[in-house]
Scaffold this motif. Structure first.
Motif, PDB file in Angstrom:
ATOM      1  N   VAL A 170       5.980  17.922  40.804  1.00 13.51           N
ATOM      2  CA  VAL A 170       5.634  18.847  41.876  1.00 13.51           C
ATOM      3  C   VAL A 170       5.379  18.009  43.119  1.00 13.51           C
ATOM      4  O   VAL A 170       4.530  17.119  43.118  1.00 13.51           O
ATOM      5  CB  VAL A 170       4.385  19.668  41.516  1.00 13.51           C
ATOM      6  CG1 VAL A 170       3.988  20.551  42.696  1.00 13.51           C
ATOM      7  CG2 VAL A 170       4.653  20.526  40.284  1.00 13.51           C
ATOM      8  N   GLU A 171       6.109  18.278  44.173  1.00 14.05           N
ATOM      9  CA  GLU A 171       6.052  17.433  45.357  1.00 14.05           C
ATOM     10  C   GLU A 171       4.933  17.865  46.295  1.00 14.05           C
ATOM     11  O   GLU A 171       5.152  18.371  47.400  1.00 14.05           O
ATOM     12  CB  GLU A 171       7.399  17.454  46.070  1.00 14.05           C
ATOM     13  CG  GLU A 171       8.529  16.845  45.243  1.00 14.05           C
ATOM     14  CD  GLU A 171       9.850  16.840  45.973  1.00 14.05           C
ATOM     15  OE1 GLU A 171       9.890  17.332  47.127  1.00 14.05           O
ATOM     16  OE2 GLU A 171      10.844  16.355  45.403  1.00 14.05           O
ATOM     17  N   LEU A 172       3.694  17.687  45.815  1.00 14.43           N
ATOM     18  CA  LEU A 172       2.523  17.902  46.647  1.00 14.43           C
ATOM     19  C   LEU A 172       1.599  16.711  46.508  1.00 14.43           C
ATOM     20  O   LEU A 172       1.310  16.270  45.390  1.00 14.43           O
ATOM     21  CB  LEU A 172       1.775  19.183  46.235  1.00 14.43           C
ATOM     22  CG  LEU A 172       2.254  20.511  46.828  1.00 14.43           C
ATOM     23  CD1 LEU A 172       1.411  21.652  46.299  1.00 14.43           C
ATOM     24  CD2 LEU A 172       2.211  20.490  48.346  1.00 14.43           C
ATOM     25  N   GLU A 173       1.121  16.238  47.628  1.00 10.90           N
ATOM     26  CA  GLU A 173       0.224  15.099  47.624  1.00 10.90           C
ATOM     27  C   GLU A 173      -1.207  15.547  47.285  1.00 10.90           C
ATOM     28  O   GLU A 173      -1.518  16.746  47.358  1.00 10.90           O
ATOM     29  CB  GLU A 173       0.232  14.426  49.000  1.00 10.90           C
ATOM     30  CG  GLU A 173      -0.316  15.277  50.138  1.00 10.90           C
ATOM     31  CD  GLU A 173       0.682  16.236  50.772  1.00 10.90           C
ATOM     32  OE1 GLU A 173       0.409  16.696  51.886  1.00 10.90           O
ATOM     33  OE2 GLU A 173       1.723  16.532  50.126  1.00 10.90           O
ATOM     34  N   PRO A 174      -2.082  14.642  46.912  1.00 12.63           N
ATOM     35  CA  PRO A 174      -3.491  15.000  46.730  1.00 12.63           C
ATOM     36  C   PRO A 174      -4.111  15.405  48.073  1.00 12.63           C
ATOM     37  O   PRO A 174      -3.715  14.912  49.132  1.00 12.63           O
ATOM     38  CB  PRO A 174      -4.127  13.716  46.191  1.00 12.63           C
ATOM     39  CG  PRO A 174      -2.992  12.889  45.697  1.00 12.63           C
ATOM     40  CD  PRO A 174      -1.817  13.233  46.558  1.00 12.63           C
TER      41      PRO A 174
END
Length: 292
Positions: free
Chosen positions: A142-146
Motif C-alpha cells: 500500500v503506497e502510503l507513508e507513515p
C-alpha cells in the motif's frame, strides 16, 4: 445556487425537500484547507481532519468516514476497490493509546476475502500519534507513508468527530440510540432468544430503520462455541420513523422490546431453509420478495 436550493426546500415533493436540505448541509460541511497544507507550522507534524459524508438521499449509498491527512483523503489515495466505512465502524477505533491497534478503514465492494481491505496501525508514542503499517491483504504493498500527529490536536479532532451528530437525519439518530441500548442491555433481545446483529438507517430510505438480529444467537465463525448443526437464522425488522423527536422514538422502541417479541415482525435474511424449519419459522419465498 442559493436561490435554487431555497426553491427546492419549499417543494411539495418530500424527496426534493430532502435533497435540498442534504445539499445545504453538504456545502456547509465542505472542508476548508489552507493553500499549502503539507505540514503543521511549528511542530513538523501531519494534520488530521475527519469528515463524515452523507450521500444524496435520492440515491443508494452509505455514509462514509473520510480521514484527511494534510488535506488529502487517505482512503481514496490508497484504496480504489471500496468505500470508507461508516462512522459507527471507524470513529471509536481511531482513539490512540500506547496499545498498538490495527484499524480497518475500508473494505472492497464485494468482501475483504474477495478483493481486500485497507488497514492502518495506530499507536501513541509519547506526545505523538503514529499511523503506520498500511496494508491491504489483497495487495502486496500500500503506497502510503507513515503519518505523525501531535497527540493533543489528534485527540481533539477524533473526540470532535465522535461527538458530532449534526450530519444525522432522524432515522439515523433513532438507529444509533437503539443500537446503543441493545449493546448496553443485551437482555432486551436475549429475553426473546435473540442476539443483536446491527441497527442502521439507509441514506435513501429516510423514513425507516433496520434492526438486524440473530435467533437464537450468532453462529460462531470457528464453530468452537456451538455445534455445526445448531440451527440459526438472521432476521431483519423494518421500523418506520416519523418526524417527531428521535430520542423519544428510540425510547419507545426500546420500551416496546421489553414486552414484545420482535421475531413475528421481522423477515429472515440469512440462515437456511432447514434451520428455519427446525426453529419453527417459515423460510421466505425470495421470488415473491423480488417481485414486490
Amino acid at each position: 445556487a442559493a436561490e435554487a436550493l431555497a426553491g427546492a426546500a419549499r417543494s411539495p415533493d418530500p424527496v426534493t425537500r430532502r435533497r435540498a436540505a442534504w445539499a445545504r448541509r453538504a456545502i456547509a460541511a465542505l472542508p476548508v484547507m489552507p493553500r499549502f497544507p503539507s505540514r503543521l507550522a511549528g511542530d513538523g507534524g501531519d494534520r488530521l481532519a475527519v469528515h463524515v459524508v452523507v450521500p444524496d438521499p435520492a440515491l443508494p449509498g452509505r455514509v462514509e468516514t473520510r480521514p484527511l491527512v494534510n488535506g488529502r483523503p487517505v482512503v481514496a489515495r490508497a484504496f480504489r476497490k471500496g468505500r470508507p466505512y461508516p462512522p459507527e465502524h471507524v470513529l471509536g477505533s481511531l482513539e490512540a493509546t500506547e496499545e498498538v491497534r490495527e484499524v480497518r478503514l475500508a473494505e472492497a465492494y464485494c468482501t475483504e476475502g474477495c478483493c481486500g481491505a485497507l488497514y492502518v496501525t495506530i499507536v501513541r508514542d509519547g506526545d505523538t500519534v503514529v499511523w503506520r503499517g498500511w496494508r491491504d491483504p489483497d495487495s502486496p504493498a500500500v503506497e502510503l507513508e507513515p503519518f505523525r500527529f501531535g497527540a493533543g490536536s489528534y485527540d481533539e479532532v477524533v473526540a470532535r468527530a465522535v461527538d458530532d451528530h449534526g450530519w444525522e437525519w432522524p432515522a439515523r439518530t433513532v438507529a444509533r440510540e437503539v443500537r446503543r441500548s441493545l449493546r448496553e442491555d443485551p437482555g432486551l433481545l436475549a429475553a426473546w432468544e435473540c442476539e443483536a446483529g446491527g441497527t442502521y438507517a439507509e441514506a435513501d430510505r429516510r423514513d425507516e430503520i433496520q434492526v438486524v438480529f440473530w435467533h437464537p444467537r450468532e453462529p460462531s465463525a470457528d464453530g468452537e462455541d456451538q455445534p455445526d448443526d445448531e440451527p440459526w437464522v438472521l432476521l431483519q425488522w423494518t421500523v418506520l420513523i416519523d418526524d417527531t423527536d428521535a430520542g423519544d422514538q428510540a425510547a419507545r422502541l426500546v420500551d416496546w422490546l421489553r414486552g414484545n417479541d420482535p421475531r413475528p415482525h421481522a423477515r429472515i435474511v440469512g440462515g437456511s431453509p432447514e434451520f428455519a424449519e427446525r426453529l419453527g419459522l417459515r423460510w421466505p419465498d425470495w421470488d415473491d420478495d423480488y417481485e414486490e
